[in-house]
Design an enzyme around this catalytic site. Sequence first.
Site, PDB file in Angstrom:
ATOM      1  CG  ASP A   1      27.685  -5.910 -22.587  1.00 42.69           C
ATOM      2  OD1 ASP A   1      28.223  -5.956 -23.715  1.00 42.69           O
ATOM      3  OD2 ASP A   1      26.489  -6.223 -22.407  1.00 42.69           O
TER       4      ASP A   1
HETATM    5  C1  BGC Z   1      25.926  -7.168 -25.774  1.00 46.31           C
HETATM    6  C2  BGC Z   1      26.792  -8.363 -25.429  1.00 46.31           C
HETATM    7  C3  BGC Z   1      27.700  -8.673 -26.596  1.00 46.31           C
HETATM    8  C4  BGC Z   1      28.518  -7.446 -26.923  1.00 46.31           C
HETATM    9  C5  BGC Z   1      29.509  -7.652 -28.046  1.00 46.31           C
HETATM   10  C6  BGC Z   1      26.745  -6.003 -26.267  1.00 46.31           C
HETATM   11  O1  BGC Z   1      25.937  -4.992 -26.754  1.00 46.31           O
HETATM   12  O2  BGC Z   1      25.159  -6.801 -24.657  1.00 46.31           O
HETATM   13  O3  BGC Z   1      25.983  -9.463 -25.118  1.00 46.31           O
HETATM   14  O4  BGC Z   1      28.495  -9.776 -26.306  1.00 46.31           O
HETATM   15  O5  BGC Z   1      27.647  -6.388 -27.271  1.00 46.31           O
HETATM   16  O6  BGC Z   1      28.872  -7.731 -29.268  1.00 46.31           O
END
Ligand code: BGC
Length: 805
Positions: free
Chosen positions: A260
């Site tokens: 993530d």
């Molecule tokens: C989120 C993810 C997301 C990623 C990219 C993160 O903060 O938890 O679900 O895909 O950001 O935007």
Amino acid sequence: MRTKRVLAGAATAVAVLGGYVLWPGGAASSETRSRADRQVNALVKAMTLDEKISFVHGSTDPESRGQAGFMPGVERLGIPPLRLTDGPAGIHLAQKATAMPAPVALASTFDDRLARDFGKVIGRDGRALGQDVLLSPMTNIIRVPYGGRNFETFAEDPLLSSRMVAQEIAGIQGEGLMATVKHFAANNQERDRQTLDARVGEQAMREVELPPFEAALKAGASSFMCAYNKVNGVYACENEELLDNVLREQWGFEGWVMSDWRATHSTKSLSAGLDQEMPLGEYLDAPLKQAIKDGSIPQSELDASVARILTQMHHFGLLRCASPVGARDGCVLPKRPALAGTMGDQVAQQVAEQGAVLLKNEQHTLPLTARSGSLAVIGQPAQRPVIGGGGSSEVTPRTVTAPLDEIRKRAPGEVTYRPGLDLTGTRIDEGALQPAFPANGMDLGYNEEKTFTSTLTVRTAGLYSFTVSAPQSISLLTIDGTDVLRGSRNKAARGALQLKPGTHEVKLQLRVIRSTDHVSMSWVTPESVAADRAEAVKAASAARTAVVFAFDDGTEGFDRTDLSLPFEQDKLIEAVTRANPNTIVVLNTGSAVTMPWLNRVKAVLNMYYPGGMGGRATARLLYGQANPSGRLTQTFPTSEEHTSVASDASAYPGRDGVVTYSEGVNVGYRWYDKTGTRPLFPFGYGLSYTSFAYSHLKAQPTRHGLCVTLNVRNTGSRTGSDTPQIYLGPDSSWHGEQPTKALAGYTKVTLKPDERTTVRIHIDQDSLRHWNADTRQWDAGRGARTVWAGTSAMHLPLQTRAHLR
Ligand code: BGC
């Protein structure tokens, strides 16, 4: 030490979807497989160390479309770049795309075909908008009603989540967009998500949180995204038990694992099973190069990670121009389709209609007819539709329909509209705020941090609401040291606080995360709330029927602090019901809310966040052009005191950085069953404008599980869809922990008035087994079990016994 294999895995069936050959877990015919292996291995061999390292962390896209992630590829070898975009409710870019309903609404349809179509729309839009990888679906279990991303995921039940995620992935990948299932694992709350340690017992992990992830893998998901949080003491993105043992060794996953965004904490994560650090390289960049040079991380591990990414690229046709001796000429990469367009809108509307849950409908108040007379439509979401929740799942909608316009098109009588609660607000006047916030807002540069401190003087006691518009910033507004609102990548963040007359210290902290940001702040005073409410009450008393639209501001990054509707909307609804006993409430909320006014209203229609076509879907449901058939995918509690985590901080939100999943396997309705707690609305519940009757339940063991049949008849006067649900009781042969009952199968049928049918529901072996934490293996469930059939987890009128083989 884990075994890093360049290419491995067990052979399973090959699925051909929309022209793309996809194989669950990477298995294919040996010929196709060895062709892929040969190309991938040759490419890995031809890549320099720097090129390999550029694969295992994200970079900045020189031709960015505003997507979340980027991997540059290797131009000289004909390996194209990868563009990675969010997310679960449609393509999240500055460009327009189909704004789908929130995934929780999709799950409420209990409809496999719609889940596939939902994926197809997003897949097509993503490919059309120049993307290669989708950062979706999210399939974490809804564990607590407070969870800030409950709207972005599916359900509190693992079977329903598994079916949804598998179908959606088939839809996405069938269009040629790679799917990333997230967030692996136990990312069930937003509060403290970056640091929290989720302590989950092995049985609960295997039986509740992990099955949807395994289903995603079997559906062929290209990649997994590891979560921010720790799982049993170890960060998910360096969790060898999860990434290496479970995912790769036991499940045979051959795709790649990306972190993530900023969830990587070490270079050794690569050895624990992480393949790609996102969004940039902090650990899997220079420090990794050093580790490889000094031999502390073997080169073969880096090669294996690169090979995994390349293998998936191969499966999606992205290596057609790649060769170890240089980019091939005269070859073509898969063609990009046009946007989903009208097809997308149609699916979005179907999901919004079929995912809507009719929670109450006394005296057939709905659907509205000529008899419903004049209407007072109250609530800003009627005019300015709530499309989705906040955070990375936001979409720039291609089409937007407003409920009010759509109601006006259908209403035979007069329609008046009042906002009831206008949160647009006004600039805080200079007399009240000293020093005042700049009249036209302020502009902040990239990566700038700023704190604005001031004194607020108020004359009236009451609830004050504040809005901070800072689209590219993280914002935190505190008054007298209390958090009022937190915004993150939000269009506007709102929050409210009770204030006494006098002076208060206001602090607005801002941190710009992307480009230059324009920040402005406004407020709504108790006087204007009272005036709006009075106007609404007046309109309600003058009309025959009142329809109140209520909402919440669910967003990634933050959990809800309580389960009631924000901004005192409960009071607004209460006031309207006093003026008009014929009141209908439409909910635009992301998860369970309490409803202190439930006894005073005639009908409640839960639309969730219904996407761009939500306005039309709402009006069609209200006027009976569509018949509600959605079922709740999570239990709604009667009050804050009646949830599995009430007054137990260690179970939620956690204590000293640790949250303990003390409910074990009894998540959601299973906890209500076990403790005999009455919910407001149970899992699986939802009404229709018609009615159904069940009879003749039979359960027959088969070689692969259990075959359940029952008769369903439409006993009402309208065509409608129904979702008969099968639950299983404890297995007499097993002595471990077991829920009182668990969903084991369901189907969806559409019947005309008086039509009847026999439905056949197959209960898979996987729904019968138990995780044995002593042997660390599955035990097949072979005892006698009660089989229930009914319309929700709490209404199961039919039952029989089955003796499993
Ligand atoms: C989120 C993810 C997301 C990623 C990219 C993160 O903060 O938890 O679900 O895909 O950001 O935007």
